[in-house]
Design a protein around this motif. Structure first.
Motif, PDB file in Angstrom:
ATOM      1  N   ASP A 295     109.646  31.421  79.175  1.00 14.58           N
ATOM      2  CA  ASP A 295     110.090  31.866  77.840  1.00 14.58           C
ATOM      3  C   ASP A 295     111.003  32.943  78.205  1.00 14.58           C
ATOM      4  O   ASP A 295     111.841  33.384  77.687  1.00 14.58           O
ATOM      5  CB  ASP A 295     109.182  32.266  76.950  1.00 14.58           C
ATOM      6  CG  ASP A 295     108.525  31.020  76.267  1.00 14.58           C
ATOM      7  OD1 ASP A 295     108.973  30.149  76.504  1.00 14.58           O
ATOM      8  OD2 ASP A 295     107.571  31.314  75.331  1.00 14.58           O
ATOM      9  N   ALA A 296     110.811  33.674  79.656  1.00 11.15           N
ATOM     10  CA  ALA A 296     111.467  34.772  79.885  1.00 11.15           C
ATOM     11  C   ALA A 296     112.750  34.321  80.361  1.00 11.15           C
ATOM     12  O   ALA A 296     113.757  35.080  80.334  1.00 11.15           O
ATOM     13  CB  ALA A 296     110.970  35.557  81.350  1.00 11.15           C
TER      14      ALA A 296
ATOM     15  N   ALA B  18      99.855  22.993  87.388  1.00 11.39           N
ATOM     16  CA  ALA B  18     100.262  22.401  86.062  1.00 11.39           C
ATOM     17  C   ALA B  18      99.932  23.881  85.105  1.00 11.39           C
ATOM     18  O   ALA B  18      98.809  24.160  85.093  1.00 11.39           O
ATOM     19  CB  ALA B  18      99.508  21.588  85.855  1.00 11.39           C
ATOM     20  N   TYR B  19     100.858  24.323  84.462  1.00 13.44           N
ATOM     21  CA  TYR B  19     100.647  25.500  83.417  1.00 13.44           C
ATOM     22  C   TYR B  19     101.717  25.569  82.485  1.00 13.44           C
ATOM     23  O   TYR B  19     102.990  25.112  82.803  1.00 13.44           O
ATOM     24  CB  TYR B  19     100.589  26.598  84.402  1.00 13.44           C
ATOM     25  CG  TYR B  19     101.654  26.893  85.062  1.00 13.44           C
ATOM     26  CD1 TYR B  19     101.802  26.545  86.352  1.00 13.44           C
ATOM     27  CD2 TYR B  19     102.634  27.833  84.950  1.00 13.44           C
ATOM     28  CE1 TYR B  19     102.924  26.829  87.287  1.00 13.44           C
ATOM     29  CE2 TYR B  19     103.892  28.254  85.523  1.00 13.44           C
ATOM     30  CZ  TYR B  19     104.086  27.798  86.769  1.00 13.44           C
ATOM     31  OH  TYR B  19     105.053  28.081  87.505  1.00 13.44           O
ATOM     32  N   ASP B  20     101.677  26.117  81.253  1.00 20.07           N
ATOM     33  CA  ASP B  20     102.627  26.019  80.471  1.00 20.07           C
ATOM     34  C   ASP B  20     102.392  27.351  79.270  1.00 20.07           C
ATOM     35  O   ASP B  20     102.558  28.498  79.674  1.00 20.07           O
ATOM     36  CB  ASP B  20     103.425  25.086  79.935  1.00 20.07           C
ATOM     37  CG  ASP B  20     102.388  24.014  79.273  1.00 20.07           C
ATOM     38  OD1 ASP B  20     101.367  24.401  78.868  1.00 20.07           O
ATOM     39  OD2 ASP B  20     102.539  22.672  79.473  1.00 20.07           O
TER      40      ASP B  20
ATOM     41  N   LYS C 185     107.631  28.867  73.753  1.00 15.21           N
ATOM     42  CA  LYS C 185     108.596  28.834  72.727  1.00 15.21           C
ATOM     43  C   LYS C 185     109.619  27.944  73.085  1.00 15.21           C
ATOM     44  O   LYS C 185     110.215  26.954  72.332  1.00 15.21           O
ATOM     45  CB  LYS C 185     109.402  30.169  72.452  1.00 15.21           C
ATOM     46  CG  LYS C 185     108.528  30.971  71.511  1.00 15.21           C
ATOM     47  CD  LYS C 185     109.258  32.224  71.248  1.00 15.21           C
ATOM     48  CE  LYS C 185     108.819  33.227  70.950  1.00 15.21           C
ATOM     49  NZ  LYS C 185     109.350  35.044  70.782  1.00 15.21           N
ATOM     50  N   VAL C 186     109.983  27.809  74.281  1.00 12.89           N
ATOM     51  CA  VAL C 186     111.151  26.843  74.910  1.00 12.89           C
ATOM     52  C   VAL C 186     110.809  25.462  74.756  1.00 12.89           C
ATOM     53  O   VAL C 186     111.476  24.799  74.337  1.00 12.89           O
ATOM     54  CB  VAL C 186     111.033  26.903  76.327  1.00 12.89           C
ATOM     55  CG1 VAL C 186     111.924  26.081  77.041  1.00 12.89           C
ATOM     56  CG2 VAL C 186     111.801  28.569  76.570  1.00 12.89           C
ATOM     57  N   LEU C 187     109.221  25.191  74.739  1.00 11.21           N
ATOM     58  CA  LEU C 187     109.009  23.802  74.797  1.00 11.21           C
ATOM     59  C   LEU C 187     109.156  23.363  73.123  1.00 11.21           C
ATOM     60  O   LEU C 187     109.475  22.263  72.747  1.00 11.21           O
ATOM     61  CB  LEU C 187     107.309  23.462  75.175  1.00 11.21           C
ATOM     62  CG  LEU C 187     107.215  23.818  76.570  1.00 11.21           C
ATOM     63  CD1 LEU C 187     105.809  23.546  76.897  1.00 11.21           C
ATOM     64  CD2 LEU C 187     107.860  22.470  77.191  1.00 11.21           C
ATOM     65  N   ASP C 188     108.832  24.101  72.376  1.00 11.23           N
ATOM     66  CA  ASP C 188     109.017  23.975  70.782  1.00 11.23           C
ATOM     67  C   ASP C 188     110.425  23.723  70.260  1.00 11.23           C
ATOM     68  O   ASP C 188     110.822  22.995  69.500  1.00 11.23           O
ATOM     69  CB  ASP C 188     108.482  25.152  69.965  1.00 11.23           C
ATOM     70  CG  ASP C 188     107.186  25.323  70.198  1.00 11.23           C
ATOM     71  OD1 ASP C 188     106.301  24.250  70.662  1.00 11.23           O
ATOM     72  OD2 ASP C 188     106.358  26.480  69.985  1.00 11.23           O
TER      73      ASP C 188
ATOM     74  N   SER D  14     114.055  20.598  72.301  1.00 13.89           N
ATOM     75  CA  SER D  14     114.915  19.131  71.944  1.00 13.89           C
ATOM     76  C   SER D  14     115.935  19.599  70.855  1.00 13.89           C
ATOM     77  O   SER D  14     117.031  19.018  71.060  1.00 13.89           O
ATOM     78  CB  SER D  14     113.808  18.154  71.344  1.00 13.89           C
ATOM     79  OG  SER D  14     114.131  17.771  70.193  1.00 13.89           O
ATOM     80  N   GLU D  15     115.543  20.370  69.854  1.00 17.04           N
ATOM     81  CA  GLU D  15     116.550  20.830  68.832  1.00 17.04           C
ATOM     82  C   GLU D  15     117.875  21.661  69.496  1.00 17.04           C
ATOM     83  O   GLU D  15     118.783  21.366  69.087  1.00 17.04           O
ATOM     84  CB  GLU D  15     115.927  21.868  67.795  1.00 17.04           C
ATOM     85  CG  GLU D  15     116.608  22.245  66.868  1.00 17.04           C
ATOM     86  CD  GLU D  15     116.141  23.719  66.156  1.00 17.04           C
ATOM     87  OE1 GLU D  15     114.829  23.891  66.598  1.00 17.04           O
ATOM     88  OE2 GLU D  15     117.010  24.514  65.799  1.00 17.04           O
ATOM     89  N   GLN D  16     117.299  22.492  70.571  1.00 20.84           N
ATOM     90  CA  GLN D  16     118.648  23.119  71.125  1.00 20.84           C
ATOM     91  C   GLN D  16     119.218  22.203  72.272  1.00 20.84           C
ATOM     92  O   GLN D  16     120.295  22.944  72.823  1.00 20.84           O
ATOM     93  CB  GLN D  16     118.074  24.317  71.753  1.00 20.84           C
ATOM     94  CG  GLN D  16     117.438  25.574  70.728  1.00 20.84           C
ATOM     95  CD  GLN D  16     118.272  26.046  70.044  1.00 20.84           C
ATOM     96  OE1 GLN D  16     119.612  26.419  70.515  1.00 20.84           O
ATOM     97  NE2 GLN D  16     118.117  26.468  68.891  1.00 20.84           N
ATOM     98  N   GLY D  17     118.648  21.152  72.645  1.00 19.15           N
ATOM     99  CA  GLY D  17     119.788  20.439  73.811  1.00 19.15           C
ATOM    100  C   GLY D  17     119.211  20.963  75.111  1.00 19.15           C
ATOM    101  O   GLY D  17     120.063  20.782  76.063  1.00 19.15           O
TER     102      GLY D  17
END
Lengths: 335, 335
Positions: free
Chosen positions: A264-265, A295-297, A307-310, A313-316
Motif C-alpha cells: 500500500d505504501a 506469503a503475506y498481504d 487497499k491495493v488489492l481492493d 481491478s477497478e484501477q487497472g
C-alpha cells in the motif's frame, strides 16, 4: 600508420561480414524466461512493444521512458524484517557500548535484548528512530564504507545467502529488458538512499544517481582541512506513500510511464504514474509463495498489501502473483 | 527472411569496409574550437586524457566520470539580473491583480514600479521571496507549462535574443566533449530546479533527472480524481554555497571529478569535488569581457567572484578568463 590502422579495422569488419553470412542466427531468446506465460507477462511485453513502436499511437521517446521500482519486497526480500533493519540492529549492537542509555530506552532496549517483536511494535516512527540514529554521526564516505562492509558479508536468516543474492530473478530480467528497450530504470524506495546506493549498480544495474530514497540531513564542512559531508541524526525526507511521487518529482523531474511496487505504501507512486497521458503500466508483486519465498498481504506489519488489492481491478493495476506468475524466484534456483 | 536480413546487413558492412579502405580519413576535429589554445584548455584536455586512459594511474571508470556545472554565469548569461528573476518579474506583473497588497509590500512594490535596484537590494532573501511566491500555488504540470511558454518567447534585454540562445558556446562544446568521453554531465545550480528542467535537455543536452537546483515543497494530492503534485510557497532546499555539495550528495550520490562554477557561491562545490582522491578538476568562469558579454567579479551583486580569486592559485583552481580563453562567447557569433 594511419593506413595500417585502416587496414586492420577493415579486416576486423570483414570478419564480421563473413560471420554474418555464415553462421545461422539463434532465434531471439525470451528476455523474461523466469516469468510464466500469464497475463502479467503479456501485459508487460505488450506495453513495452507499444511504447517503443515509433509508428504507433502510444509511442514514447526514449528520454521519457522512465520506470520506477520500489526495492523492499519488489526487488528483494523484505521478510521477516527489512534488510536495512537487520543492518540497523547490527549497528545498534556495535554502537551500544557508547550509548548506555539504550539499555533502558525503547526501541533500543528491545533490539539489544533480541526482542524483535517489541522493536517492530514501535511502528514506523520507532523503526525510523533506530535507522536514523544508527545511520548518522559520521561522514558520508564513512557511512558508505560501513554499508559496503556489512552488505558484503551479511546473510538472510532463512536463505543463508547474502542479502544481495536474495533478489528476484524475474525482476532482474525485467530491469534489463526495460533498459534494452531504452528505459531508464530507477529505484524509488522508502529505504535509506545511502543504504542502497553502494550496491544497487552491481546488483540491479541501477547507478547511485538513479536511486531515490529516504534521507537524513547532511551538512558540508571543512574538517581538518578536508571537505566532508557530515550525516546528522535528523530526518530530511521520507520517500514513502505520498512521499514517493514527491521524491520522483524532486529527483527525476518526469512522471514515470511504468512503476512497480508491492505494498500500500507504493499506491501513490502507481497512481501518479498512471495519472499521466498515454500508455502507463502499474504493477504490484503479491507475495503468495510461502514455499519459495513468503506469503503475506493484508495483515502483514511489513509490506502490507490491502487497499491495493481492493482497488487493483477497478484501477487497472496489475497484480503479479508470485506463485502463479514467476517460474523462478531467486537467481540461485536457475543454477 | 532471416537469410535476406543477414545478407543486407552483410552488404552494408561491406560498404563500410570499402569506405574504410578507400577514403582518406579527416584529421580528428578539435572538439573545443571556441576555446583558445591557452592553459585552461590544455588543462581540460590533459585531464580528460588522463581519466580516460585505461592504462594510466589517474584512470576513472565511466560510471564515476561525474561532471557538475553551475548554470547562471557558468552556462548562460546572468547579467544584468538572473534570468529566473526576469521570469519572476513577469509573473509578479501577471499575478498582481490578484494580490493588491503587493502594491505596498516590498520587494513586490519595487518590481511593480520597475524599480529593480530596490528589488535587488532586498538581497537573497527578498529575491527568494519573489521567486518562491511566484513559483507556487499551482500543480507541477501547470508550472512546467508556464515556464515553457515564457522561455520560448522571452528575450535578453541587451542581446535581443532568446535567453536560451544566450548560452556560452565554449561550454556547449565542453559539455559535449565530456559526454563524448563517457562523462555524465549534471547542472548544479542555485536556481529553481523546475525552472531549468523544461529546457536544459534541448539547450545543453542535460536531461531533467540530471538537473539539481533549489526547490520549494510539493505535495501529492488526488484533485478531482486526478493525481497531482501541488507546489507550495515554502522553501524545500537551497542549492547554493554549502548547499551544493549537499545537493550533489542527495541527487547524484557520487563526488564529481570535474566541477565548473563562476562565483563564490560555487566554491564549496569545487572544494568538495577537489577533495576526493585521484585526478580532479575545478574551474571558474571569470567574466572579463564587457564588449562581448560582461565584466564583473569582486563587487558584483550578481555572481560575486571574490574569495575564489584570492584562493584559486593556492588551491589549484583554474580561472577561465572569458576574454583571454574563449575565442567565441555566444553561438550566434559562429554564424
Amino acid at each position: 600508420m594511419l593506413a595500417t590502422a585502416r587496414l586492420r579495422t577493415a579486416l576486423l569488419v570483414l570478419g564480421l561480414v563473413l560471420s554474418l553470412l555464415g553462421a545461422p542466427r539463434a532465434r531471439a531468446a525470451d528476455p523474461l524466461p523466469s516469468w510464466n506465460e500469464t497475463a502479467a507477462k503479456q501485459a508487460i511485453v505488450r506495453f513495452v512493444g507499444e511504447v517503443t513502436n515509433s509508428g504507433g499511437s502510444n509511442y514514447v521517446p526514449p528520454a521519457e521512458r522512465i520506470a520506477t521500482f520500489d526495492n523492499d519486497g519488489t526487488l528483494w526480500v523484505e521478510q521477516p524484517i527489512y534488510t536495512q533493519l537487520s543492518f540497523a540492529i547490527d549497528r545498534v549492537k556495535a554502537l551500544a557500548p557508547k550509548h548506555p542509555d539504550w539499555k533502558t530506552t525503547q526501541p533500543f532496549q528491545a533490539i539489544l535484548e533480541g526482542d524483535l517483536k517489541t522493536a517492530l511494535a514501535s511502528g514506523d516512527k520507532g523503526l525510523l528512530k533506530i535507522v536514523m540514529t544508527t545511520h548518522a554521526g559520521m561522514t558520508a564516505d564513512q557511512f558508505t564504507g560501513v554499508v559496503t562492509e556489512w552488505i558484503g558479508k551479511s546473510q538472510h536468516p532463512r536463505f543463508k545467502r547474502l542479502y544481495t543474492e536474495c533478489v528476484y530473478q524475474p525482476q532482474l530480467e525485467l530491469l534489463q529488458y526495460l533498459r534494452d528497450n531504452g528505459f531508464k530504470t530507477f529505484i524509488v524506495s522508502g529505504g535509506g538512499i545511502e543504504f542502497m546506493r553502494p550496491w544497487t549498480d552491481g546488483v540491479y544495474g541501477v547507478p547511485p544517481e538513479q536511486v531515490v530514497g529516504s534521507s537524513i540531513v547532511t551538512e558540508f564542512e571543512i574538517k581538518d582541512g578536508k571537505p566532508v559531508l557530515v550525516r546528522l541524526p535528523k530526518v530530511n525526507f521520507i520517500d514513502d506513500k505520498a512521499g514517493k511521487p514527491v521524491g520522483i518529482y524532486q529527483h527525476i523531474g518526469r512522471r514515470p510511464i511504468l512503476a512497480f511496487g508491492n505494498s500500500d505504501a507504493d499506491m501513490q507512486m502507481i497512481q501518479y504514474t498512471k495519472g499521466g497521458d498515454g500508455a502507463r503500466l502499474g504493477l504490484f508483486v503479491h507475495h503468495t509463495d510461502a514455499d519459495r519465498e513468503y506469503a503475506y498481504d493484508r495483515k502483514s506489519p511489513v509490506g502490507k498489501l490491502d487497499k491495493v488489492l481492493d482497488m487493483a481491478s477497478e484501477q487497472g493495476w496489475i497484480i503479479v502473483d508470485m506463485k502463479r506468475d514467476w517460474s523462478v524466484v531467486f537467481p540461485w534456483e536457475k543454477r
